[in-house]
Design a protein around this motif. Structure first.
Motif, short mmCIF file in Angstrom:
data_model
loop_
_atom_site.label_atom_id
_atom_site.label_comp_id
_atom_site.label_asym_id
_atom_site.label_seq_id
_atom_site.Cartn_x
_atom_site.Cartn_y
_atom_site.Cartn_z
N THR A 35 0.83 -1.20 0.00
CA THR A 35 0.00 0.00 0.00
C THR A 35 0.87 1.26 0.00
O THR A 35 0.61 2.20 -0.74
CB THR A 35 -0.94 0.01 1.22
OG1 THR A 35 -1.78 -1.14 1.16
CG2 THR A 35 -1.79 1.27 1.26
N THR A 36 1.91 1.25 0.82
CA THR A 36 2.80 2.40 0.88
C THR A 36 3.47 2.62 -0.47
O THR A 36 3.55 3.76 -0.95
CB THR A 36 3.86 2.19 1.98
OG1 THR A 36 3.19 1.94 3.22
CG2 THR A 36 4.74 3.42 2.13
N GLY A 37 3.95 1.54 -1.09
CA GLY A 37 4.55 1.65 -2.41
C GLY A 37 3.56 2.16 -3.44
O GLY A 37 3.90 2.99 -4.30
N ALA A 38 2.33 1.68 -3.39
CA ALA A 38 1.29 2.13 -4.33
C ALA A 38 0.98 3.61 -4.16
O ALA A 38 0.64 4.30 -5.13
CB ALA A 38 0.02 1.30 -4.15
N LEU A 39 1.13 4.13 -2.94
CA LEU A 39 0.90 5.55 -2.68
C LEU A 39 2.11 6.41 -3.08
O LEU A 39 2.02 7.64 -3.08
CB LEU A 39 0.61 5.78 -1.19
CG LEU A 39 -0.72 5.24 -0.69
CD1 LEU A 39 -0.77 5.28 0.84
CD2 LEU A 39 -1.88 6.04 -1.29
N GLY A 40 3.24 5.76 -3.39
CA GLY A 40 4.43 6.50 -3.76
C GLY A 40 5.21 7.05 -2.58
O GLY A 40 6.08 7.90 -2.74
N ILE A 41 4.90 6.57 -1.38
CA ILE A 41 5.59 6.99 -0.16
C ILE A 41 6.85 6.13 -0.03
O ILE A 41 6.79 4.93 -0.28
CB ILE A 41 4.68 6.80 1.07
CG1 ILE A 41 3.34 7.51 0.90
CG2 ILE A 41 5.38 7.23 2.36
CD1 ILE A 41 3.42 8.97 0.63
N PRO A 42 7.97 6.68 0.37
CA PRO A 42 9.16 5.85 0.56
C PRO A 42 8.87 4.71 1.54
O PRO A 42 8.31 4.92 2.61
CB PRO A 42 10.20 6.82 1.14
CG PRO A 42 9.77 8.15 0.62
CD PRO A 42 8.26 8.10 0.61
N VAL A 43 9.25 3.50 1.14
CA VAL A 43 9.04 2.32 1.96
C VAL A 43 10.26 1.43 1.87
O VAL A 43 10.82 1.22 0.80
CB VAL A 43 7.75 1.55 1.55
CG1 VAL A 43 7.74 1.16 0.10
CG2 VAL A 43 7.52 0.35 2.45
N TRP A 44 10.69 0.95 3.03
CA TRP A 44 11.77 -0.03 3.10
C TRP A 44 11.12 -1.34 3.49
O TRP A 44 10.57 -1.47 4.58
CB TRP A 44 12.81 0.36 4.13
CG TRP A 44 13.56 1.63 3.80
CD1 TRP A 44 13.51 2.36 2.65
CD2 TRP A 44 14.48 2.31 4.65
NE1 TRP A 44 14.33 3.45 2.72
CE2 TRP A 44 14.94 3.44 3.95
CE3 TRP A 44 14.95 2.07 5.93
CZ2 TRP A 44 15.86 4.33 4.50
CZ3 TRP A 44 15.86 2.95 6.47
CH2 TRP A 44 16.32 4.07 5.75
N GLU A 45 11.18 -2.30 2.59
CA GLU A 45 10.58 -3.60 2.83
C GLU A 45 11.65 -4.59 3.26
O GLU A 45 12.66 -4.75 2.58
CB GLU A 45 9.87 -4.10 1.58
CG GLU A 45 9.16 -5.42 1.78
CD GLU A 45 8.49 -5.91 0.53
OE1 GLU A 45 7.26 -5.79 0.44
OE2 GLU A 45 9.21 -6.40 -0.37
N LEU A 46 11.42 -5.25 4.38
CA LEU A 46 12.31 -6.30 4.87
C LEU A 46 11.75 -7.60 4.32
O LEU A 46 10.65 -8.01 4.69
CB LEU A 46 12.33 -6.31 6.39
CG LEU A 46 12.52 -4.94 7.08
CD1 LEU A 46 12.44 -5.08 8.58
CD2 LEU A 46 13.82 -4.30 6.65
#
Length: 130
Positions: free
Chosen positions: A70-81
């Motif tokens: 969801t964060t990625g779809a919103l274009g917000i920086p996200v660090w995925e582990l």
């Protein structure tokens, strides 16, 4: 999550969408931080409010869950582990579907500790000036 929660100068916001109140209270006590949570937002079912809360953040750090997507779809920086064998990594540490996503991969024979340490180190460098 201890190394991440121990980074000074960071405000932490809960986006976990299940009942995690006990986990949050334990983390707050153990690491001496406040993890902000809004009881009036249903993070599982109220996608408009969850998206609005997420959009107000500078960065989201998440395992490979709906929160990261969801964060990625919103274009917000996200660090995925995420596990390194996750198809999204493809050796780029990013996702072609979510340009704002950076993946911190865990190798198949590795514990999560080095991945969390790497994210905490990057968080210190980026947000606390250390």
């Amino acid at each position: 999550w201890g190394p991440i929660l121990s980074v000074p100068g960071v405000t932490f916001v809960n986006l976990q969408y299940d009942d995690c109140r006990a986990e949050l209270a334990e983390a707050e006590q153990r690491f001496g931080v406040k993890i902000h949570a809004w009881e009036d937002i249903d993070l599982r079912n109220d996608l408009d409010d969850a998206a609005a809360l997420t959009a107000g953040l500078d960065l989201v750090i998440s395992p490979a869950t709906a929160v990261a997507a969801t964060t990625g779809a919103l274009g917000i920086p996200v660090w995925e582990l995420a596990p390194a064998d996750d198809w999204a990594t493809l050796g780029t540490n990013g996702s072609p579907w979510y340009p704002s996503m950076r993946i911190f991969p865990r190798q198949w024979d590795e514990q999560w500790d080095p991945v969390i340490e790497a994210a905490a180190h990057q968080l210190r460098r980026q947000f606390s000036g250390a």
